[in-house]
Design a protein around this motif. Structure first.
Motif, PDB file in Angstrom:
ATOM      1  N   GLY A  70      -5.365 -30.333  14.018  1.00  0.00           N
ATOM      2  CA  GLY A  70      -4.656 -29.169  14.541  1.00  0.00           C
ATOM      3  C   GLY A  70      -5.220 -27.859  14.021  1.00  0.00           C
ATOM      4  N   VAL A  71      -6.552 -27.782  13.922  1.00  0.00           N
ATOM      5  CA  VAL A  71      -7.205 -26.589  13.377  1.00  0.00           C
ATOM      6  C   VAL A  71      -8.269 -26.104  14.353  1.00  0.00           C
ATOM      7  CG1 VAL A  71      -8.700 -25.737  11.523  1.00  0.00           C
ATOM      8  CG2 VAL A  71      -6.806 -27.253  10.985  1.00  0.00           C
ATOM      9  N   ARG A  90      -1.949 -15.844  25.320  1.00  0.00           N
ATOM     10  CA  ARG A  90      -1.218 -16.849  26.099  1.00  0.00           C
ATOM     11  C   ARG A  90      -0.888 -16.221  27.450  1.00  0.00           C
ATOM     12  NH1 ARG A  90       0.325 -22.330  25.675  1.00  0.00           N
ATOM     13  NH2 ARG A  90       2.077 -22.534  27.087  1.00  0.00           N
ATOM     14  N   PRO A  91      -1.598 -16.581  28.532  1.00  0.00           N
ATOM     15  CA  PRO A  91      -1.387 -15.946  29.836  1.00  0.00           C
ATOM     16  C   PRO A  91       0.033 -16.075  30.372  1.00  0.00           C
ATOM     17  CG  PRO A  91      -3.407 -17.230  29.863  1.00  0.00           C
ATOM     18  CD  PRO A  91      -2.704 -17.541  28.579  1.00  0.00           C
ATOM     19  N   SER A  92       0.722 -17.152  30.026  1.00  0.00           N
ATOM     20  CA  SER A  92       2.046 -17.370  30.589  1.00  0.00           C
ATOM     21  C   SER A  92       3.152 -16.616  29.858  1.00  0.00           C
ATOM     22  CB  SER A  92       2.384 -18.866  30.585  1.00  0.00           C
ATOM     23  OG  SER A  92       2.422 -19.352  29.260  1.00  0.00           O
ATOM     24  N   ASP A  93       2.892 -16.146  28.633  1.00  0.00           N
ATOM     25  CA  ASP A  93       3.943 -15.476  27.865  1.00  0.00           C
ATOM     26  C   ASP A  93       3.306 -14.544  26.835  1.00  0.00           C
ATOM     27  OD1 ASP A  93       6.209 -14.674  26.534  1.00  0.00           O
ATOM     28  OD2 ASP A  93       6.802 -16.678  25.878  1.00  0.00           O
ATOM     29  N   ALA A  94       3.344 -13.258  27.101  1.00  0.00           N
ATOM     30  CA  ALA A  94       2.696 -12.273  26.228  1.00  0.00           C
ATOM     31  C   ALA A  94       3.342 -12.214  24.842  1.00  0.00           C
ATOM     32  CB  ALA A  94       2.735 -10.892  26.871  1.00  0.00           C
ATOM     33  N   SER A  95       4.588 -12.635  24.710  1.00  0.00           N
ATOM     34  CA  SER A  95       5.241 -12.572  23.402  1.00  0.00           C
ATOM     35  C   SER A  95       4.672 -13.606  22.426  1.00  0.00           C
ATOM     36  CB  SER A  95       6.747 -12.786  23.555  1.00  0.00           C
ATOM     37  OG  SER A  95       7.020 -14.106  24.006  1.00  0.00           O
ATOM     38  N   MET A  96       3.898 -14.566  22.918  1.00  0.00           N
ATOM     39  CA  MET A  96       3.315 -15.599  22.062  1.00  0.00           C
ATOM     40  C   MET A  96       1.914 -15.235  21.580  1.00  0.00           C
ATOM     41  SD  MET A  96       4.614 -18.864  24.245  1.00  0.00           S
ATOM     42  CE  MET A  96       3.954 -20.089  23.150  1.00  0.00           C
ATOM     43  N   LYS A 107     -16.489 -16.702   9.344  1.00  0.00           N
ATOM     44  CA  LYS A 107     -16.005 -18.066   9.589  1.00  0.00           C
ATOM     45  C   LYS A 107     -14.536 -18.130   9.218  1.00  0.00           C
ATOM     46  CE  LYS A 107     -17.086 -22.873   9.000  1.00  0.00           C
ATOM     47  NZ  LYS A 107     -18.081 -23.834   8.581  1.00  0.00           N
ATOM     48  N   LEU A 108     -13.763 -18.809  10.061  1.00  0.00           N
ATOM     49  CA  LEU A 108     -12.320 -18.850   9.848  1.00  0.00           C
ATOM     50  C   LEU A 108     -11.762 -20.154  10.399  1.00  0.00           C
ATOM     51  CD1 LEU A 108      -9.847 -17.141   8.947  1.00  0.00           C
ATOM     52  CD2 LEU A 108      -9.743 -16.279  11.258  1.00  0.00           C
ATOM     53  N   ASN A 109     -10.821 -20.738   9.668  1.00  0.00           N
ATOM     54  CA  ASN A 109     -10.077 -21.913  10.121  1.00  0.00           C
ATOM     55  C   ASN A 109      -8.623 -21.507  10.322  1.00  0.00           C
ATOM     56  OD1 ASN A 109     -12.279 -23.674   9.945  1.00  0.00           O
ATOM     57  ND2 ASN A 109     -11.922 -23.999   7.762  1.00  0.00           N
ATOM     58  N   ILE A 110      -8.073 -21.834  11.486  1.00  0.00           N
ATOM     59  CA  ILE A 110      -6.699 -21.445  11.816  1.00  0.00           C
ATOM     60  C   ILE A 110      -5.916 -22.686  12.220  1.00  0.00           C
ATOM     61  CG2 ILE A 110      -5.258 -20.054  13.336  1.00  0.00           C
ATOM     62  CD1 ILE A 110      -7.736 -18.207  13.649  1.00  0.00           C
ATOM     63  N   ALA A 111      -4.799 -22.916  11.559  1.00  0.00           N
ATOM     64  CA  ALA A 111      -3.934 -24.054  11.893  1.00  0.00           C
ATOM     65  C   ALA A 111      -3.123 -23.716  13.141  1.00  0.00           C
ATOM     66  CB  ALA A 111      -3.016 -24.380  10.733  1.00  0.00           C
ATOM     67  N   VAL A 112      -3.200 -24.574  14.147  1.00  0.00           N
ATOM     68  CA  VAL A 112      -2.517 -24.319  15.413  1.00  0.00           C
ATOM     69  C   VAL A 112      -1.597 -25.470  15.817  1.00  0.00           C
ATOM     70  CG1 VAL A 112      -4.302 -22.782  16.291  1.00  0.00           C
ATOM     71  CG2 VAL A 112      -4.459 -25.225  16.762  1.00  0.00           C
ATOM     72  N   ASN A 113      -1.328 -26.393  14.894  1.00  0.00           N
ATOM     73  CA  ASN A 113      -0.531 -27.559  15.263  1.00  0.00           C
ATOM     74  C   ASN A 113       0.922 -27.228  15.572  1.00  0.00           C
ATOM     75  OD1 ASN A 113      -0.088 -26.973  12.612  1.00  0.00           O
ATOM     76  ND2 ASN A 113      -0.551 -28.993  11.832  1.00  0.00           N
ATOM     77  N   ASP A 114       1.436 -26.092  15.134  1.00  0.00           N
ATOM     78  CA  ASP A 114       2.818 -25.717  15.448  1.00  0.00           C
ATOM     79  C   ASP A 114       2.906 -24.713  16.611  1.00  0.00           C
ATOM     80  OD1 ASP A 114       1.615 -23.730  13.952  1.00  0.00           O
ATOM     81  OD2 ASP A 114       3.460 -23.135  12.943  1.00  0.00           O
ATOM     82  N   TRP A 115       1.781 -24.424  17.254  1.00  0.00           N
ATOM     83  CA  TRP A 115       1.774 -23.511  18.399  1.00  0.00           C
ATOM     84  C   TRP A 115       2.201 -24.245  19.658  1.00  0.00           C
ATOM     85  CZ3 TRP A 115      -3.161 -19.970  18.198  1.00  0.00           C
ATOM     86  CH2 TRP A 115      -3.169 -19.268  16.999  1.00  0.00           C
ATOM     87  N   ILE A 138     -11.648 -20.479  26.709  1.00  0.00           N
ATOM     88  CA  ILE A 138     -10.339 -21.058  26.986  1.00  0.00           C
ATOM     89  C   ILE A 138     -10.172 -22.302  26.137  1.00  0.00           C
ATOM     90  CG2 ILE A 138      -8.950 -22.209  28.746  1.00  0.00           C
ATOM     91  CD1 ILE A 138     -10.189 -20.301  30.781  1.00  0.00           C
ATOM     92  N   VAL A 139      -9.031 -22.401  25.481  1.00  0.00           N
ATOM     93  CA  VAL A 139      -8.707 -23.554  24.653  1.00  0.00           C
ATOM     94  C   VAL A 139      -7.406 -24.132  25.178  1.00  0.00           C
ATOM     95  CG1 VAL A 139      -8.077 -24.320  22.336  1.00  0.00           C
ATOM     96  CG2 VAL A 139      -9.848 -22.608  22.628  1.00  0.00           C
ATOM     97  N   ASN A 140      -7.395 -25.435  25.372  1.00  0.00           N
ATOM     98  CA  ASN A 140      -6.184 -26.101  25.850  1.00  0.00           C
ATOM     99  C   ASN A 140      -5.618 -26.926  24.715  1.00  0.00           C
ATOM    100  OD1 ASN A 140      -4.196 -26.959  27.543  1.00  0.00           O
ATOM    101  ND2 ASN A 140      -5.581 -27.645  29.146  1.00  0.00           N
ATOM    102  N   LEU A 141      -4.520 -26.453  24.134  1.00  0.00           N
ATOM    103  CA  LEU A 141      -3.907 -27.173  23.009  1.00  0.00           C
ATOM    104  C   LEU A 141      -3.094 -28.344  23.516  1.00  0.00           C
ATOM    105  CD1 LEU A 141      -2.652 -24.233  20.775  1.00  0.00           C
ATOM    106  CD2 LEU A 141      -4.752 -25.504  20.588  1.00  0.00           C
TER     107      LEU A 141
END
Length: 141
Positions: A70-71, A90-96, A107-115, A138-141
């Protein structure tokens, strides 16, 4: 019932439908992609120049999603990065939307498992020695 009443009832029903449609359309949420959309459109040639400079790089930046951990790993491959920013759009919701500045190492690692699951656009912009660069994937989580 004669034809006069039928015409009057038809007009009342028609007006009721129109009023209903107006009320429904007024209650819809209509949000632009960004608040300053028109100003961004006028300055788009600068954006094209940044993308062209990015295409000419020997080694292209990498945006890698590791689904198991999830990174998202972002690597610009340039140790002389002056500054940089990542917009997770997030195209469907600007608040996200999320903005992250990345360090000078590039270089950067970002945890996205709770997105939220779904489509995200990763907009990466950085500068090196006064030159600006831009990459969008484009990234599809």
């Amino acid at each position: 019932m004669n034809w006069g009443y039928k015409i009057a009832i038809s007009f009342v029903i028609f007006i009721g439908i129109i009023v209903t449609m107006v009320v429904i359309s007024m209650n819809q949420d209509i949000s632009l992609v960004s608040a300053d959309y028109y100003e961004q459109e006028l300055a788009y040639q600068d954006q094209i120049d940044r993308m062209e400079r990015t295409r000419k790089l020997e080694k292209q930046p990498e945006i890698i999603l590791d689904r198991n951990s999830g990174v998202i790993t972002i690597d610009v491959f340039d140790s002389t990065v002056d500054s940089g920013e990542i917009l997770f759009f997030r195209p469907s919701d600007a608040s996200m939307d999320k903005r992250v500045s990345f360090p000078a190492s590039g270089k950067l690692n970002i945890a996205v498992n709770d997105w939220e699951q779904g489509l995200w656009k990763v907009k990466l912009s950085w500068s090196v020695a006064g030159d600006d660069f831009y990459l969008e994937e484009i990234v599809n989580l």
